[in-house]
Motif scaffolding. Sequence first.
Motif, PDB file in Angstrom:
ATOM      1  N   ASP A  65     -17.218  -9.193   2.066  1.00 36.40           N
ATOM      2  CA  ASP A  65     -17.649  -8.908   3.481  1.00 36.40           C
ATOM      3  C   ASP A  65     -18.408  -7.753   3.566  1.00 36.40           C
ATOM      4  O   ASP A  65     -18.023  -6.496   3.299  1.00 36.40           O
ATOM      5  N   LYS A  66     -19.868  -8.202   3.942  1.00 42.43           N
ATOM      6  CA  LYS A  66     -20.559  -6.816   4.187  1.00 42.43           C
ATOM      7  C   LYS A  66     -20.341  -6.051   5.367  1.00 42.43           C
ATOM      8  O   LYS A  66     -20.324  -4.728   4.938  1.00 42.43           O
ATOM      9  N   ARG A  67     -19.722  -6.486   6.350  1.00 42.57           N
ATOM     10  CA  ARG A  67     -19.172  -5.398   7.192  1.00 42.57           C
ATOM     11  C   ARG A  67     -18.214  -4.452   6.548  1.00 42.57           C
ATOM     12  O   ARG A  67     -18.143  -3.233   6.864  1.00 42.57           O
ATOM     13  N   GLN A  68     -17.215  -4.997   6.041  1.00 39.42           N
ATOM     14  CA  GLN A  68     -16.299  -4.160   5.291  1.00 39.42           C
ATOM     15  C   GLN A  68     -16.733  -3.110   4.309  1.00 39.42           C
ATOM     16  O   GLN A  68     -16.447  -1.972   4.166  1.00 39.42           O
ATOM     17  N   VAL A  69     -17.820  -3.402   3.633  1.00 42.92           N
ATOM     18  CA  VAL A  69     -18.252  -2.567   2.580  1.00 42.92           C
ATOM     19  C   VAL A  69     -19.187  -1.523   3.472  1.00 42.92           C
ATOM     20  O   VAL A  69     -19.180  -0.301   2.994  1.00 42.92           O
ATOM     21  N   ASP A  70     -19.969  -1.905   4.485  1.00 39.02           N
ATOM     22  CA  ASP A  70     -20.429  -0.923   5.221  1.00 39.02           C
ATOM     23  C   ASP A  70     -19.484   0.221   5.896  1.00 39.02           C
ATOM     24  O   ASP A  70     -19.752   1.380   5.890  1.00 39.02           O
ATOM     25  N   ARG A 115      -5.452   3.004  -3.566  1.00 35.80           N
ATOM     26  CA  ARG A 115      -4.317   3.403  -4.375  1.00 35.80           C
ATOM     27  C   ARG A 115      -3.388   4.275  -3.643  1.00 35.80           C
ATOM     28  O   ARG A 115      -2.053   4.144  -3.680  1.00 35.80           O
ATOM     29  N   SER A 116      -3.682   5.265  -2.729  1.00 32.27           N
ATOM     30  CA  SER A 116      -2.649   5.988  -1.821  1.00 32.27           C
ATOM     31  C   SER A 116      -2.397   5.402  -0.788  1.00 32.27           C
ATOM     32  O   SER A 116      -2.991   4.669   0.191  1.00 32.27           O
ATOM     33  N   SER A 117      -1.023   5.590  -0.511  1.00 30.34           N
ATOM     34  CA  SER A 117      -0.453   5.064   0.750  1.00 30.34           C
ATOM     35  C   SER A 117      -0.826   5.720   1.835  1.00 30.34           C
ATOM     36  O   SER A 117      -0.579   5.358   3.298  1.00 30.34           O
ATOM     37  N   THR A 118      -1.696   7.054   1.829  1.00 26.97           N
ATOM     38  CA  THR A 118      -2.354   7.850   2.980  1.00 26.97           C
ATOM     39  C   THR A 118      -3.579   7.566   3.235  1.00 26.97           C
ATOM     40  O   THR A 118      -4.440   7.774   4.190  1.00 26.97           O
ATOM     41  N   GLY A 119      -4.134   6.398   2.461  1.00 29.21           N
ATOM     42  CA  GLY A 119      -5.600   6.039   2.451  1.00 29.21           C
ATOM     43  C   GLY A 119      -5.736   4.678   3.159  1.00 29.21           C
ATOM     44  O   GLY A 119      -4.784   4.269   4.055  1.00 29.21           O
ATOM     45  N   LEU A 120      -6.678   3.776   2.933  1.00 32.25           N
ATOM     46  CA  LEU A 120      -6.917   2.615   3.542  1.00 32.25           C
ATOM     47  C   LEU A 120      -5.912   1.496   3.232  1.00 32.25           C
ATOM     48  O   LEU A 120      -5.528   0.830   3.917  1.00 32.25           O
ATOM     49  N   ARG A 121      -5.381   1.785   1.876  1.00 30.45           N
ATOM     50  CA  ARG A 121      -4.408   0.636   1.354  1.00 30.45           C
ATOM     51  C   ARG A 121      -4.742  -0.400   1.427  1.00 30.45           C
ATOM     52  O   ARG A 121      -4.002  -1.659   1.839  1.00 30.45           O
ATOM     53  N   LEU A 122      -6.093  -0.790   1.129  1.00 32.56           N
ATOM     54  CA  LEU A 122      -6.628  -2.110   0.934  1.00 32.56           C
ATOM     55  C   LEU A 122      -6.419  -3.024  -0.186  1.00 32.56           C
ATOM     56  O   LEU A 122      -5.988  -2.349  -1.319  1.00 32.56           O
ATOM     57  N   LYS A 123      -6.172  -4.441   0.036  1.00 30.87           N
ATOM     58  CA  LYS A 123      -5.939  -5.322  -1.008  1.00 30.87           C
ATOM     59  C   LYS A 123      -7.172  -5.887  -1.305  1.00 30.87           C
ATOM     60  O   LYS A 123      -7.980  -6.152  -0.254  1.00 30.87           O
ATOM     61  N   PRO A 124      -7.446  -6.397  -2.548  1.00 31.09           N
ATOM     62  CA  PRO A 124      -8.889  -7.061  -2.743  1.00 31.09           C
ATOM     63  C   PRO A 124      -9.049  -8.149  -2.149  1.00 31.09           C
ATOM     64  O   PRO A 124      -7.870  -9.142  -1.597  1.00 31.09           O
ATOM     65  N   ASP A 125     -10.138  -8.885  -1.679  1.00 29.70           N
ATOM     66  CA  ASP A 125     -10.259 -10.064  -0.871  1.00 29.70           C
ATOM     67  C   ASP A 125      -9.618 -11.227  -1.632  1.00 29.70           C
ATOM     68  O   ASP A 125      -9.088 -12.327  -0.960  1.00 29.70           O
ATOM     69  N   TRP A 126      -9.854 -11.329  -3.097  1.00 28.13           N
ATOM     70  CA  TRP A 126      -9.496 -12.506  -3.680  1.00 28.13           C
ATOM     71  C   TRP A 126      -8.024 -12.551  -3.877  1.00 28.13           C
ATOM     72  O   TRP A 126      -7.717 -13.584  -4.391  1.00 28.13           O
ATOM     73  N   ILE A 127      -7.091 -11.879  -3.234  1.00 29.98           N
ATOM     74  CA  ILE A 127      -5.724 -12.099  -3.116  1.00 29.98           C
ATOM     75  C   ILE A 127      -5.372 -13.048  -1.935  1.00 29.98           C
ATOM     76  O   ILE A 127      -4.359 -13.550  -1.783  1.00 29.98           O
ATOM     77  N   TYR A 128      -6.277 -13.151  -0.877  1.00 32.50           N
ATOM     78  CA  TYR A 128      -6.234 -14.080   0.343  1.00 32.50           C
ATOM     79  C   TYR A 128      -6.849 -15.509  -0.127  1.00 32.50           C
ATOM     80  O   TYR A 128      -7.777 -15.484  -1.179  1.00 32.50           O
ATOM     81  N   PRO A 129      -6.383 -16.451   0.583  1.00 30.91           N
ATOM     82  CA  PRO A 129      -7.048 -18.021   0.276  1.00 30.91           C
ATOM     83  C   PRO A 129      -8.437 -17.911   0.683  1.00 30.91           C
ATOM     84  O   PRO A 129      -8.821 -16.946   1.445  1.00 30.91           O
ATOM     85  N   GLU A 130      -9.270 -18.605  -0.009  1.00 30.00           N
ATOM     86  CA  GLU A 130     -10.767 -18.569   0.077  1.00 30.00           C
ATOM     87  C   GLU A 130     -10.950 -18.764   1.674  1.00 30.00           C
ATOM     88  O   GLU A 130     -10.553 -19.559   2.343  1.00 30.00           O
ATOM     89  N   GLU A 132     -10.427 -16.816   3.952  1.00 33.21           N
ATOM     90  CA  GLU A 132      -9.610 -16.103   4.918  1.00 33.21           C
ATOM     91  C   GLU A 132     -10.001 -14.514   4.879  1.00 33.21           C
ATOM     92  O   GLU A 132     -10.718 -14.044   3.756  1.00 33.21           O
ATOM     93  N   THR A 133     -10.111 -13.668   5.965  1.00 32.24           N
ATOM     94  CA  THR A 133     -10.576 -12.547   6.348  1.00 32.24           C
ATOM     95  C   THR A 133      -9.390 -11.548   5.455  1.00 32.24           C
ATOM     96  O   THR A 133      -8.192 -12.036   5.124  1.00 32.24           O
ATOM     97  N   ASN A 134      -9.835 -10.546   5.141  1.00 32.83           N
ATOM     98  CA  ASN A 134      -8.986  -9.530   4.268  1.00 32.83           C
ATOM     99  C   ASN A 134      -8.032  -9.247   5.417  1.00 32.83           C
ATOM    100  O   ASN A 134      -8.542  -7.994   6.173  1.00 32.83           O
ATOM    101  N   LYS A 135      -6.917  -9.452   5.402  1.00 32.26           N
ATOM    102  CA  LYS A 135      -5.761  -8.810   6.456  1.00 32.26           C
ATOM    103  C   LYS A 135      -5.673  -7.351   6.337  1.00 32.26           C
ATOM    104  O   LYS A 135      -5.337  -6.723   7.229  1.00 32.26           O
ATOM    105  N   SER A 136      -5.609  -7.016   4.920  1.00 32.74           N
ATOM    106  CA  SER A 136      -5.303  -5.387   4.932  1.00 32.74           C
ATOM    107  C   SER A 136      -6.402  -4.548   5.603  1.00 32.74           C
ATOM    108  O   SER A 136      -5.918  -3.440   6.189  1.00 32.74           O
ATOM    109  N   PHE A 137      -7.635  -5.123   5.306  1.00 34.10           N
ATOM    110  CA  PHE A 137      -8.807  -4.352   6.113  1.00 34.10           C
ATOM    111  C   PHE A 137      -8.523  -4.604   7.591  1.00 34.10           C
ATOM    112  O   PHE A 137      -8.857  -3.411   8.363  1.00 34.10           O
ATOM    113  N   GLU A 138      -8.393  -5.731   8.131  1.00 34.16           N
ATOM    114  CA  GLU A 138      -8.238  -5.884   9.600  1.00 34.16           C
ATOM    115  C   GLU A 138      -6.936  -5.054  10.180  1.00 34.16           C
ATOM    116  O   GLU A 138      -7.314  -4.538  11.198  1.00 34.16           O
TER     117      GLU A 138
END
Length: 144
Positions: A65-70, A115-130, A132-138
């Motif tokens: 996701d280009k928006r996510q990286v930006d 890594r940190s619970s005080t950060g963004l707490r993102l999960k990689p895109d590839w753990i979601y079905p192809e 599908e948006t990255n729910k942790s980012f949303e």
Amino acid sequence: MIKIKGIYSDTCKIELENEKTVELKNLDENISPEIPFGSSIELTISYDEQQFISGRDGVVWATYDKRQVDVIQNAMLALNIASEVKRIELTGKDLFIIKIINETDVSNAMDFIWRSSTGLRLKPDWIYPEGETNKSFEQWLSGQ
């Protein structure tokens, strides 16, 4: 890890379940196995998905996701963590890699992104079905 099954059908050729043919010499030109015709074959393809978030060579995150990286890059800039974004093609799709410029910032960037619970707490895109948006980012964007 991806497993693909097939049948050894001809000298150094494997007929895969999806009706495609793989020549062993295309995998490794030094392969010359003595396999009986008709033998069941299983090819295993593995990759190290952690390489995209491990910090090795400064790489701390990857997303489709280009928006996510930006957004992540700008958030890190606000924390005085400079990074660059590189685009690579992976299985016909664009994958955006975040690389930290200053090696001393790599650990802080990894903590902030995933890594940190005080950060963004993102999960990689590839753990979601192809597709599908990255729910942790949303969730992070919506403040949850």
